[in-house]
Motif scaffolding. Structure first.
Motif, PDB file in Angstrom:
ATOM      1  N   ASP A   1       0.846  -1.193   0.000  1.00 36.04           N
ATOM      2  CA  ASP A   1       0.000   0.000   0.000  1.00 36.04           C
ATOM      3  C   ASP A   1       0.878   1.238   0.000  1.00 36.04           C
ATOM      4  O   ASP A   1       2.085   1.160   0.271  1.00 36.04           O
ATOM      5  N   THR A   2       0.285   2.376  -0.338  1.00 38.00           N
ATOM      6  CA  THR A   2       1.042   3.620  -0.384  1.00 38.00           C
ATOM      7  C   THR A   2       0.132   4.792  -0.051  1.00 38.00           C
ATOM      8  O   THR A   2      -1.087   4.731  -0.232  1.00 38.00           O
TER       9      THR A   2
ATOM     10  N   PRO B   1      -1.463   8.587  -0.385  1.00 40.15           N
ATOM     11  CA  PRO B   1      -1.824   9.435  -1.535  1.00 40.15           C
ATOM     12  C   PRO B   1      -0.760  10.478  -1.876  1.00 40.15           C
ATOM     13  O   PRO B   1      -0.655  10.898  -3.037  1.00 40.15           O
TER      14      PRO B   1
ATOM     15  N   THR C   1       2.883  10.127  -4.961  1.00 40.04           N
ATOM     16  CA  THR C   1       2.413   9.913  -6.330  1.00 40.04           C
ATOM     17  C   THR C   1       3.441   9.191  -7.188  1.00 40.04           C
ATOM     18  O   THR C   1       3.078   8.387  -8.054  1.00 40.04           O
TER      19      THR C   1
ATOM     20  N   ARG D   1       3.260   5.452  -6.502  1.00 37.04           N
ATOM     21  CA  ARG D   1       2.086   4.837  -7.130  1.00 37.04           C
ATOM     22  C   ARG D   1       2.337   4.626  -8.622  1.00 37.04           C
ATOM     23  O   ARG D   1       2.004   3.564  -9.175  1.00 37.04           O
TER      24      ARG D   1
ATOM     25  N   GLU E   1       2.447   0.933 -10.681  1.00 38.59           N
ATOM     26  CA  GLU E   1       1.612   0.670 -11.852  1.00 38.59           C
ATOM     27  C   GLU E   1       2.469   0.262 -13.051  1.00 38.59           C
ATOM     28  O   GLU E   1       2.118  -0.669 -13.791  1.00 38.59           O
TER      29      GLU E   1
ATOM     30  N   GLU F   1      -4.395  -1.973  -8.753  1.00 41.65           N
ATOM     31  CA  GLU F   1      -5.010  -1.446  -7.532  1.00 41.65           C
ATOM     32  C   GLU F   1      -6.166  -2.352  -7.098  1.00 41.65           C
ATOM     33  O   GLU F   1      -6.945  -2.834  -7.926  1.00 41.65           O
TER      34      GLU F   1
ATOM     35  N   GLY G   1      -3.600   4.841   1.312  1.00 39.19           N
ATOM     36  CA  GLY G   1      -4.612   5.480   0.492  1.00 39.19           C
ATOM     37  C   GLY G   1      -4.869   4.673  -0.765  1.00 39.19           C
ATOM     38  O   GLY G   1      -5.944   4.747  -1.359  1.00 39.19           O
ATOM     39  N   HIS G   2      -3.860   3.910  -1.190  1.00 35.71           N
ATOM     40  CA  HIS G   2      -3.960   3.056  -2.379  1.00 35.71           C
ATOM     41  C   HIS G   2      -3.327   1.711  -2.044  1.00 35.71           C
ATOM     42  O   HIS G   2      -2.267   1.650  -1.408  1.00 35.71           O
ATOM     43  N   ARG G   3      -3.976   0.634  -2.491  1.00 36.39           N
ATOM     44  CA  ARG G   3      -3.453  -0.716  -2.246  1.00 36.39           C
ATOM     45  C   ARG G   3      -3.281  -1.403  -3.595  1.00 36.39           C
ATOM     46  O   ARG G   3      -4.112  -1.252  -4.494  1.00 36.39           O
ATOM     47  N   PHE G   4      -2.199  -2.176  -3.705  1.00 38.85           N
ATOM     48  CA  PHE G   4      -1.874  -2.828  -4.964  1.00 38.85           C
ATOM     49  C   PHE G   4      -1.552  -4.300  -4.744  1.00 38.85           C
ATOM     50  O   PHE G   4      -1.152  -4.713  -3.649  1.00 38.85           O
TER      51      PHE G   4
END
Length: 277
Positions: free
Chosen positions: A237-238, A240, A243, A246, A250, A256, A267-270
């Motif tokens: 995860d990371t 927000p 950037t 992230r 990707e 995600e 804030g974002h999970r991958f």
């Protein structure tokens, strides 16, 4: 290149050493001799002889480190700085002469290609190795990582969120460090969260090594380790605010996904399915 650097009356080895001393001393009171030995890959006796020669010529002065009187340092004198300035001037003249035969767009292409080659060669010289997460180098990188996040996150960062050494040791996981010229300049961790699933944590690189591609190398090393441990999937995860992180995930093939934990800074999970899984 010949035995005398840029037409000066100085052997190439001494000229290179004087340049390194002057350039590094700009960032501190003096350069530890052991750092020079590691960076240049020199035998201790050979380095000592060259330093003594430069000292006898009035180019450098020896001293001791302000924080450790047992550590010998070397710094340039005024004459040494003047000689390095002349080195740089002659190098600029030489390069300008080489480029005169190229059209402006060709010069730009050559400059871009040279910058890329320098970046990739520097990256290739960095070593990424597994280490015990309790070592001083590992803790120093984690402390620097925490300080960076504390400065970037609007809410700050609590160092208590850092993984414990037991979480990334033995069967539980692994911790990797990146070294440049003997200095730790990056880190990353892998921990097993459930059968067949791992989580990547704390991918960080020193500000002086950013934009080299080192974070991607650390990520690749962690993924390779996950495969070796029989993991089929890795998650991360990371925040927000990160950037660039992230975007890197990707590009590296991460997708995600919904929340898989209640991590306060996520804030974002991958997730990424590993080769052969």
């Amino acid at each position: 290149m010949d035995d005398r650097c840029l037409g000066q009356d100085r052997p190439l080895g001494e000229a290179r050493l004087l340049f390194e001393i002057a350039e590094t001393a700009e960032r501190g009171p003096g350069v530890p001799l052991r750092d020079l030995r590691t960076r240049l890959g020199l035998d201790a006796g050979y380095l000592s002889r060259m330093v003594r020669s430069l000292q006898a010529q009035g180019m450098v002065r020896l001293g001791t480190h302000p924080d450790d009187s047992r550590m010998r340092t070397v710094g340039p004198t005024g004459a040494g700085r003047a000689e390095v300035a002349e080195q740089n001037r002659r190098a600029d003249v030489l390069v300008s002469g080489l480029l005169e035969g190229l059209a402006p767009d060709q010069r730009r292409r050559l400059s871009d290609a040279t910058a890329t080659a320098q970046r990739l060669l520097r990256l290739a010289a960095v070593t990424v190795v597994p280490v015990d997460a309790r070592t001083p180098d590992a803790r120093a990188c984690l402390d620097a990582y925490a300080a960076d996040l504390d400065a970037r996150f609007p809410e700050g960062f609590d160092p208590a969120d850092l993984v414990g050494a037991a979480e990334v040791s033995g069967d539980a996981g692994a911790f990797f460090l990146a070294y440049e010229e003997g200095r730790p300049v990056g880190c990353g961790a892998l921990r097993r969260t459930e059968p067949g699933v791992g989580e990547i944590k704390h991918v960080w690189v020193h500000s002086g090594t950013r934009r080299l591609g080192l974070a991607r190398r650390l990520l690749d090393a962690l993924e390779t380790e996950a495969v070796a441990r029989g993991l089929a999937v890795v998650r991360l995860d990371t925040h927000p605010a990160l950037t660039e992180a992230r975007a890197m995930y990707e590009r590296a093939g991460y997708t995600e996904i919904p929340a898989y934990s209640d991590h306060v800074y996520a804030g974002h999970r991958f997730e990424k399915r590993l080769p052969g899984a």
